[in-house]
Design a protein around this motif. Structure first.
Motif, PDB file in Angstrom:
ATOM      1  N   LEU A  54      -1.892   3.822 -11.030  1.00 12.51           N
ATOM      2  CA  LEU A  54      -2.331   4.868 -10.557  1.00 12.51           C
ATOM      3  C   LEU A  54      -3.592   4.519  -9.636  1.00 12.51           C
ATOM      4  N   SER A  55      -4.536   3.940 -10.328  1.00 13.07           N
ATOM      5  CA  SER A  55      -5.800   3.564  -9.816  1.00 13.07           C
ATOM      6  C   SER A  55      -5.717   3.015  -8.358  1.00 13.07           C
ATOM      7  N   THR A  56      -4.831   1.981  -8.299  1.00 15.86           N
ATOM      8  CA  THR A  56      -4.336   1.441  -7.205  1.00 15.86           C
ATOM      9  C   THR A  56      -3.792   2.364  -5.966  1.00 15.86           C
ATOM     10  N   GLY A  57      -3.019   3.233  -6.491  1.00 12.11           N
ATOM     11  CA  GLY A  57      -2.402   4.156  -5.518  1.00 12.11           C
ATOM     12  C   GLY A  57      -3.588   5.006  -4.967  1.00 12.11           C
ATOM     13  N   LEU A  58      -4.540   5.446  -5.746  1.00 10.78           N
ATOM     14  CA  LEU A  58      -5.776   6.248  -5.469  1.00 10.78           C
ATOM     15  C   LEU A  58      -6.533   5.504  -4.542  1.00 10.78           C
ATOM     16  N   TYR A  59      -6.744   4.344  -4.836  1.00 11.09           N
ATOM     17  CA  TYR A  59      -7.581   3.575  -3.766  1.00 11.09           C
ATOM     18  C   TYR A  59      -6.860   3.308  -2.267  1.00 11.09           C
TER      19      TYR A  59
END
Length: 288
Positions: free
Chosen positions: A207-212
């Motif tokens: 999720l954090s990678t996708g947001l980045y």
């Protein structure tokens, strides 16, 4: 009063002073930008230094001007935001679809050239984007995808996949191999392990990678300017905001409204992702 007590009180006070200063330095520009976006240009010219605007002086006219299409006398930001959303979502989805199995392969599988491949992922970022901009411009023009959102998505995917694989690989390595071995004993294949074990346990990082990745695609300007500037219908919100700031006839309040529209989606998504990350970490701890 002992020296230790004095130091604790002094440093305790200084800590809060530093926190307050940093919070003000971070939030005040955003507050002022939002305030100006709701102020009529006449009020801004009369009171340019006013930090608090009465409610009766606020207006939504600036946002109506920014969001309306050019044919209706506006700036067309609703269409720009739609283009940016399409590009950013497509980039994030495709990047994750490639990065998740790629990071698992680099973490768990042994193959020829594994170390060299890992090094190449990081070597990509040794070169500034401007170096590859002109070759991409020429190449995409030759195959006819330069002035298209599809071509822009390809560029963003090529830029975000390496760093996404590195980010996810670091987390996958922390997952105990014994969990996968237990799944293999039960007859699970590599694909089943990836889908049922690795992805659920790595969900916070995914999720954090996708947001980045979404943030990169949403805010990127150089390639959007290079590929799309000739076709206004394909402009992204960052490109539209840049062109808006260059317009002499555009008021600063309208420019601030465009800046808010560029910023708000990222803030909203971050708030949603933060709750999702907390839930993912908690559920992972329960499963362990």
């Amino acid at each position: 009063m002992s020296r230790i007590v004095v130091q604790k009180r002094v440093f305790g006070t200084l800590r809060w002073v530093v926190i307050v200063v940093l919070v003000l330095a971070t939030l005040f520009p955003f507050y002022y930008m939002v305030e100006l976006s709701f102020v009529p240009i006449e009020q801004l010219l009369l009171h340019p230094d006013r930090l608090w605007v009465p409610l009766q002086d606020l207006t939504l006219t600036t946002y109506q001007n920014v969001l309306k299409s050019v044919d209706e006398g506006g700036q067309g930001f609703a269409h720009f935001m739609t283009n940016s959303a399409i590009v950013a979502i497509a980039t994030a989805v495709v990047t994750l679809l490639v990065a998740i199995p790629g990071s698992y392969a680099l973490s768990r599988l042994n193959f020829f050239g594994k170390r060299q491949v890992s090094s190449l992922f990081l070597a990509v970022y040794l070169f500034p984007s401007i170096i590859i901009a002109i070759p991409l411009f020429v190449g995409f023009s030759a195959i006819g995808i330069r002035e298209s959102l599809f071509g822009l998505v390809i560029v963003y995917i090529a830029q975000t996949i390496p760093v996404s694989i590195v980010m996810l690989r670091t987390y996958v390595r922390t997952i105990p191999v014994s969990i996968e071995e237990a799944a293999m004993v039960d007859g699970a294949t590599r694909f089943r392990i990836l889908r049922s074990v690795i992805v659920p346990l790595s969900l916070p990082t995914i999720l954090s990678t996708g947001l980045y990745v979404f943030m990169i695609a949403w805010n990127e300007f150089l390639f959007a300017l290079l590929f799309l500037t000739a076709n206004r219908d394909l402009w992204t919100v960052s490109l539209g905001l840049s062109q808006l700031s260059n317009g002499i006839e555009v008021s600063k309040t309208v420019l601030m409204a465009g800046s808010v529209l560029l910023t708000i989606p990222i803030i909203v998504l971050y708030g949603i992702a933060e709750r999702s990350l907390t839930e993912g970490l908690t559920s992972g701890a329960d499963k362990g």
